[in-house]
Design an enzyme around this catalytic site. Structure first.
Site, PDB file in Angstrom:
ATOM      1  N   CYS A 110     -10.072   6.657  -0.289  1.00  0.00           N
ATOM      2  CA  CYS A 110      -8.624   6.688  -0.622  1.00  0.00           C
ATOM      3  C   CYS A 110      -8.296   7.055  -2.012  1.00  0.00           C
ATOM      4  CB  CYS A 110      -8.490   5.216  -0.754  1.00  0.00           C
ATOM      5  SG  CYS A 110      -6.660   4.746  -1.087  1.00  0.00           S
ATOM      6  N   HIS A 153      -4.885   4.254   8.262  1.00  0.00           N
ATOM      7  CA  HIS A 153      -5.410   4.090   6.844  1.00  0.00           C
ATOM      8  C   HIS A 153      -4.079   3.806   5.982  1.00  0.00           C
ATOM      9  CE1 HIS A 153      -7.766   4.775   3.223  1.00  0.00           C
ATOM     10  NE2 HIS A 153      -6.687   5.156   2.678  1.00  0.00           N
ATOM     11  N   GLU A 154      -2.957   4.581   6.293  1.00  0.00           N
ATOM     12  CA  GLU A 154      -1.727   4.698   5.574  1.00  0.00           C
ATOM     13  C   GLU A 154      -0.912   3.273   5.732  1.00  0.00           C
ATOM     14  OE1 GLU A 154      -1.663   6.241   2.882  1.00  0.00           O
ATOM     15  OE2 GLU A 154      -3.322   7.611   3.343  1.00  0.00           O
ATOM     16  N   HIS A 157      -1.888   0.450   4.413  1.00  0.00           N
ATOM     17  CA  HIS A 157      -1.570   0.107   2.744  1.00  0.00           C
ATOM     18  C   HIS A 157      -0.241  -0.502   2.825  1.00  0.00           C
ATOM     19  CE1 HIS A 157      -4.015   2.501   0.188  1.00  0.00           C
ATOM     20  NE2 HIS A 157      -4.183   3.403   0.952  1.00  0.00           N
TER      21      HIS A 157
END
Length: 182
Positions: A110, A153-154, A157
């Site tokens: 990341c 993953h994004e 966030h």
């Protein structure tokens, strides 16, 4: 003129906050920031520029990583050497996913985590995402394998989740019989 994007480090408390949805159009300034993010991610994947501008390679960024707690993600996928697909999704939502689970064999990284973190992150092999483009038009994207991992993953966030939160502390690594490693 290339200007590096300032990316927040994992120590920033704001990265752990849940981002708010866009309830009005993306502003001109936000669109300019998205363009900067796209260029940064693209350059980070081209060896010559990566070295020239001292960039860490990455394929995705979410607005919280650049200090804006709004639901917007950018992914730049090098699908063939020197050829990139760019995805910008406002208010992304995973509407369906495969039952099959995968993990990046070498683990995930990341741009906000400036250290090695060992362990496999279980992810869905395929996902379908809906959201809006920068002009407010509805979009739907089907992603598989590495791209599926990047979207998950994004989107994490946006919910204040960092990839290492998903690593099983008691069993950080899987074998091929437990999960497909890619």
């Amino acid at each position: 003129m290339f200007k590096k994007v300032t990316i927040l480090d994992e120590k920033e408390k704001s990265l752990r906050k849940k981002s708010v949805p866009f309830d009005s159009p993306v502003t001109k300034e936000e669109k300019e920031l998205v363009e900067q993010m796209i260029k940064h991610l693209t350059y980070s994947q081209i060896e010559e520029y990566e070295k020239k501008y001292n960039l860490r390679p990455g394929m995705g960024l979410a607005f919280p990583q650049v200090g804006i707690n709004k639901r917007l993600i950018v992914i730049v996928d090098e699908y063939q050497k020197g050829k990139f697909d760019t995805y910008v999704v406002v208010n992304p939502k995973i509407i369906s996913h495969s039952e099959e689970m995968i993990a990046a064999d070498l683990g995930e990284g990341c741009l906000s985590v400036n250290r090695e973190v060992e362990g496999h992150v279980p992810r869905f092999a395929r996902v379908t995402i809906t959201g809006l483009d920068l002009d407010g038009n509805p979009i739907k994207i089907r992603a598989r394998e590495e791209l599926s991992i990047a979207f998950q993953h994004e989107i994490d966030h946006l919910d204040g989740i960092l990839f290492y939160d998903r690593i099983n502390k008691k069993k950080p690594f899987y074998n091929e019989n437990e999960i497909r490693l890619i």
